[in-house]
Design a protein around this motif. Structure first.
Motif, short mmCIF file in Angstrom:
data_model
loop_
_atom_site.label_atom_id
_atom_site.label_comp_id
_atom_site.label_asym_id
_atom_site.label_seq_id
_atom_site.Cartn_x
_atom_site.Cartn_y
_atom_site.Cartn_z
N ILE A 113 -22.20 4.54 26.80
CA ILE A 113 -20.94 4.32 27.51
C ILE A 113 -20.64 5.47 28.46
O ILE A 113 -19.88 5.32 29.42
N PHE A 114 -21.25 6.63 28.23
CA PHE A 114 -21.05 7.78 29.09
C PHE A 114 -22.17 7.96 30.12
O PHE A 114 -21.92 8.44 31.22
N PHE A 115 -23.41 7.55 29.77
CA PHE A 115 -24.54 7.86 30.64
C PHE A 115 -25.31 6.64 31.16
O PHE A 115 -26.05 6.76 32.12
N GLU A 116 -25.18 5.50 30.51
CA GLU A 116 -25.96 4.32 30.91
C GLU A 116 -25.02 3.18 31.31
O GLU A 116 -25.05 2.08 30.75
N ARG A 117 -24.19 3.44 32.30
CA ARG A 117 -23.17 2.47 32.71
C ARG A 117 -23.75 1.47 33.71
O ARG A 117 -24.58 1.82 34.54
N ASN A 118 -23.26 0.23 33.64
CA ASN A 118 -23.72 -0.78 34.60
C ASN A 118 -22.76 -0.87 35.78
O ASN A 118 -21.80 -0.10 35.89
N GLU A 119 -23.01 -1.84 36.65
CA GLU A 119 -22.25 -1.93 37.91
C GLU A 119 -20.81 -2.38 37.73
O GLU A 119 -19.98 -2.20 38.63
N ILE A 120 -20.46 -2.96 36.58
CA ILE A 120 -19.08 -3.41 36.38
C ILE A 120 -18.26 -2.41 35.56
O ILE A 120 -17.09 -2.65 35.28
N PHE A 121 -18.88 -1.28 35.21
CA PHE A 121 -18.15 -0.28 34.43
C PHE A 121 -16.94 0.23 35.19
O PHE A 121 -16.98 0.45 36.40
N GLU A 122 -15.84 0.44 34.45
CA GLU A 122 -14.66 1.11 34.98
C GLU A 122 -14.21 2.15 33.97
O GLU A 122 -14.29 1.93 32.76
N ASN A 123 -13.74 3.29 34.47
CA ASN A 123 -13.30 4.36 33.57
C ASN A 123 -12.08 3.96 32.75
O ASN A 123 -11.88 4.47 31.65
N ARG A 124 -11.27 3.08 33.28
CA ARG A 124 -10.11 2.58 32.53
C ARG A 124 -10.51 1.34 31.75
O ARG A 124 -10.97 0.35 32.32
N LEU A 125 -10.35 1.39 30.42
CA LEU A 125 -10.69 0.22 29.61
C LEU A 125 -9.84 -0.97 30.03
O LEU A 125 -8.64 -0.84 30.31
N SER A 126 -10.46 -2.13 30.05
CA SER A 126 -9.79 -3.35 30.49
C SER A 126 -8.50 -3.59 29.71
O SER A 126 -8.49 -3.59 28.48
N ARG A 127 -7.42 -3.84 30.45
CA ARG A 127 -6.14 -4.13 29.81
C ARG A 127 -6.15 -5.50 29.15
O ARG A 127 -5.37 -5.75 28.22
N GLU A 128 -7.01 -6.40 29.62
CA GLU A 128 -7.05 -7.77 29.11
C GLU A 128 -7.88 -7.89 27.84
O GLU A 128 -7.75 -8.86 27.09
N ASN A 129 -8.75 -6.93 27.59
CA ASN A 129 -9.62 -7.00 26.42
C ASN A 129 -8.83 -6.64 25.17
O ASN A 129 -8.24 -5.56 25.08
#
Length: 290
Positions: A113-129
């Motif tokens: 989650i810190f080093f192998e992020r994909n193209e949809i990663f966002e630093n703010r966790l999704s509010r909808e999840n």
């Protein structure tokens, strides 16, 4: 400003610090001070609103938002709403808290989650999840444990952190699906950890990559590759950050001159010291002089 900090066994290989802070600051734009550090950071907004700049991406934030920030990742809060009290909870921990060979529970895949992020990663966790609410409760429980300090609270905080990281790993499609990226031997993990302890004990000395790699029992090329994979930065970047952290402490707690502090932190001249200081903290050394 009210500031509380709990550091859990900072002298041990699994260095972990839990920091909670409550700041009453006038709203509006803040000093643009992008900074970085060697630790991972999980930040939760307990109250207030504003704007977070992370790697040049701007995120609006409000109560309940959670941010995931990697080591060496430039970030700062640039704006806070003037009509709401701002209360921030920070958790910071070194990558070796996760990958240390001494941790029988260690699962190096949590680094993704810190080093192998994909193209949809966002630093703010999704509010909808819905998992974001679960992570939020785990962070609040960690804060309560730190405040109450009941029997075995340090162990409980560590367990809660691991549970939060596992929840994030399971519940957000933010990482690459590559396998084997973190297949590193226990011997190599021990070597890198030994080199970090050597660096931290010798920040005032003229360190060389060959010297540090020998402490890890590796050749320089392989050492640099594994070190960056595990820590998110090169050995020199780590050394520089740790030297500047030491300098900040000396500026706050001693009357030593800038030249003296630069020397005590391994810099051979003040020009290099000032340049590195601004790059790491976003400020000049005089800002920290009491």
């Amino acid at each position: 400003m009210i500031f509380q900090k709990t550091v859990l066994r900072a002298d041990k290989p699994e260095k972990f610090s839990l920091t909670t802070s409550k700041k009453e600051i006038a709203g509006g734009s803040r000093e643009f001070r992008l900074h970085r550090h060697a630790e991972f950071e999980i930040a939760m907004i307990k109250s207030g609103g504003g704007t977070y700049d992370i790697r040049g991406n701007e995120y609006g934030f409000s109560e309940g938002d959670i941010f995931i920030i990697s080591s060496n990742e430039l970030h700062c809060i640039t704006y806070m709403c003037p009509d709401r009290e701002f209360h921030l909870m920070n958790i910071q921990f070194e990558p070796r808290f996760i990958w240390s060979a001494e941790n029988s529970w260690s699962d190096i895949s949590l680094l993704k989650i810190f080093f192998e992020r994909n193209e949809i990663f966002e630093n703010r966790l999704s509010r909808e999840n819905p998992a974001t609410a679960e992570v939020r409760e785990l962070l609040l429980e960690m804060e309560r444990e730190a405040q109450e300090k009941r029997q075995q609270y340090e162990l409980m905080i560590r367990m809660l952190l691991i549970k939060a990281l596992i929840t994030i790993s399971r519940s957000y499609d933010y990482t690459k699906n590559e396998k084997g990226a973190f297949d590193i031997s226990e011997q190599a993990l021990g070597g890198i950890e030994h080199s970090i302890l050597f660096i931290n004990r010798n920040l005032e000395n003229s360190l060389t990559l060959d010297e540090v790699a020998r402490e890890a029992n590796m050749n320089r090329s392989y050492f640099c590759t594994v070190f960056k994979r595990l820590n998110g930065m090169s050995p020199w970047e780590y050394i520089t950050i740790k030297r500047i952290e030491k300098a900040v402490d000396l500026l706050k707690t001693t009357d030593s001159t800038m030249i003296e502090i630069a020397g005590m932190c391994g810099f051979n001249n003040t020009s290099n010291f000032n340049r590195a200081f601004k790059k790491v903290t976003g400020r000049i050394p005089k800002h920290y002089r009491k």
